[in-house]
Design a protein around this motif. Structure first.
Motif, short mmCIF file in Angstrom:
data_model
loop_
_atom_site.label_atom_id
_atom_site.label_comp_id
_atom_site.label_asym_id
_atom_site.label_seq_id
_atom_site.Cartn_x
_atom_site.Cartn_y
_atom_site.Cartn_z
N PRO A 8 0.81 -1.22 0.00
CA PRO A 8 0.00 0.00 0.00
C PRO A 8 0.84 1.27 0.00
O PRO A 8 0.53 2.23 -0.71
N PHE A 69 -6.75 5.23 -1.43
CA PHE A 69 -7.49 3.97 -1.38
C PHE A 69 -8.91 4.21 -0.87
O PHE A 69 -9.88 3.67 -1.40
N GLU A 70 -9.00 5.02 0.19
CA GLU A 70 -10.31 5.31 0.77
C GLU A 70 -11.22 5.99 -0.25
O GLU A 70 -12.42 5.70 -0.33
N MET A 73 -12.39 3.39 -2.82
CA MET A 73 -13.37 2.49 -2.21
C MET A 73 -14.72 3.18 -2.05
O MET A 73 -15.77 2.61 -2.39
N LYS A 74 -14.69 4.41 -1.56
CA LYS A 74 -15.94 5.12 -1.25
C LYS A 74 -16.64 5.58 -2.53
O LYS A 74 -17.86 5.43 -2.67
N ASP A 79 -13.96 -2.86 -2.55
CA ASP A 79 -13.31 -3.29 -1.32
C ASP A 79 -11.83 -2.93 -1.41
O ASP A 79 -11.33 -2.55 -2.48
N PHE A 80 -11.12 -3.04 -0.29
CA PHE A 80 -9.73 -2.57 -0.26
C PHE A 80 -8.81 -3.34 -1.22
O PHE A 80 -8.05 -2.71 -1.97
N ALA A 83 -9.47 -2.08 -4.78
CA ALA A 83 -8.97 -0.71 -4.98
C ALA A 83 -7.46 -0.70 -5.10
O ALA A 83 -6.89 0.00 -5.94
N MET A 84 -6.79 -1.49 -4.28
CA MET A 84 -5.33 -1.53 -4.31
C MET A 84 -4.82 -2.13 -5.61
O MET A 84 -3.88 -1.60 -6.23
#
Length: 243
Positions: A8, A69-70, A73-74, A79-80, A83-84
């Motif tokens: 990350p 990342f947030e 996702m949002k 999901d994490f 997104a990653m």
């Protein structure tokens, strides 16, 4: 799928949070940050702030905040892990089969600290230019050079005061121990052989140098009083390459 613990951080190092969010939100530069209308609630006045140096966003209206990342996702309802992986693919970050070496981890840690201290220094120098009586000659210089206030604000021009009025450790005295080391590494402070530090930039109007992602990587300084050199740039570092 399992990821190594440093993946990350390496993705965030490469990902341009302003670019990612800018594809979904119209952003405009305001000093060292970018402003726009929050995509997570209805608003007329922009209260959504993106900070490229610290790699996070925050909405003062609804409280939404986080890193790249947030946001992915949002905004995209991911999901994490997804997104990653999408950001890794987009920014050509290899998902390794082995963890990073300790040397690579240390370099990434130092880079992150350098970006953070550069952004903090930018804010300190900017505040000094705007509010300090010591910066009167610097403000007059910018007026004489016909540099409009909106341009000064957009690029976060600042001022490092003279040691005659602010001492030799104006910046260093406002940093904690870890920040002081990062400031030495990035060239804002100079370490003395006898211990302690002193400011590299003194009595200079400062022009932050940005990378393509909007992060402050160094400074250019123009002397206001007497002294040489007339112009001075930050030395090269892990985040600033002059070539």
């Amino acid at each position: 799928m399992e990821f190594d613990n440093d993946l990350p951080a390496r993705i965030k190092e490469q990902a341009d949070i302003v670019q990612v969010i800018g594809e979904c939100v119209e952003l405009k530069r305001a000093g060292v940050r970018f402003l726009g209308r929050c995509p997570f609630h209805n608003e007329k006045t922009p209260s959504f702030s993106v900070h490229p140096g610290q790699q996070f966003f925050h909405c003062f209206g609804c409280g939404a905040s986080g890193d790249v990342f947030e946001f992915q996702m949002k905004y995209h309802n991911l999901d994490f892990p997804t997104a990653m992986k999408e950001l890794a693919r987009r920014y050509n970050v290899e998902i390794p089969k082995r963890p990073q070496s300790k040397e690579e981890q240390e370099k990434n840690r130092k880079r992150k600290a350098m970006y953070a201290v550069n952004e903090k220094a930018t804010a300190i120098f900017r505040k000094t230019l705007l509010n300090s009586s010591q910066a009167k000659a610097a403000r007059e210089y910018l007026t004489e050079r016909q540099i409009p206030e909106d341009i000064q604000e957009r690029f976060a021009l600042g001022y490092a005061p003279s040691p005659d009025t602010a001492g030799w450790n104006f910046l260093g005295s406002q940093l904690n121990k870890d920040e002081q080391q990062a400031a030495i590494d990035v060239g804002l402070l100079v370490a003395k052989e006898s211990g302690g530090t002193y400011d590299r930039f003194r009595d200079r109007v400062l022009f932050p140098i940005y990378d393509r992602r909007g992060r402050v990587i160094g400074f250019g300084g123009r002397i206001i009083g007497e002294g040489q050199p007339k112009y001075m740039n930050s030395p090269e570092s892990l985040v600033f390459n002059k070539s």
